[in-house]
Design an enzyme around this catalytic site. Sequence first.
Site, short mmCIF file in Angstrom:
data_model
loop_
_atom_site.label_atom_id
_atom_site.label_comp_id
_atom_site.label_asym_id
_atom_site.label_seq_id
_atom_site.Cartn_x
_atom_site.Cartn_y
_atom_site.Cartn_z
N CYS A 1 0.84 -1.21 0.00
CA CYS A 1 0.00 0.00 0.00
C CYS A 1 0.87 1.26 0.00
O CYS A 1 1.60 1.52 0.96
CB CYS A 1 -0.90 -0.05 1.24
N CYS B 1 0.17 3.70 2.84
CA CYS B 1 0.69 3.13 4.10
C CYS B 1 2.18 3.41 4.24
O CYS B 1 2.65 3.79 5.31
CB CYS B 1 0.47 1.61 4.14
#
Length: 148
Positions: A70, A73
């Site tokens: 991600c 993230c």
Amino acid sequence: MSEPLHVVCPHCHTTNRVKADQLGSAPDCGQCKQPLFTGHPVALDDEAAFDKHVLRSQIPVLVDFWAPWCGPCRMMAPAYEKAAADLEPRVRVAKVNTEAAQALGTRYNIRSIPTLALFVGGREVARQPGAMTNPAHVVQWAMANLPR
């Protein structure tokens, strides 16, 4: 004199009793002798370790549900790391890799990542989806959602 609190060790996951007024004096684990607070997020990808920290610890636990693939993230990771140094020992800061711990992501109905969840007394009290790239915003959000 302050009451002892249960604080779970980030290294061996043993529950320790620490007086509230001694949290800031760098207490060590009675079992493994390592520091109870490191100023870094603790990885809780194992359900048993996660449950110990969230259900047994008497300090709030801030969890970042994330995944290695991600992009947002990864963008948030440095801010979250810096926020951990500011939040501990008032708040245990943890990360859950939803790829490694899919059952935890399912159990907490994580629909988007990153998602921050704040747990107090074993219950989720606040949730924030989306990346926060400023450490101060992470700290402010966590502190604003702690019970008074």
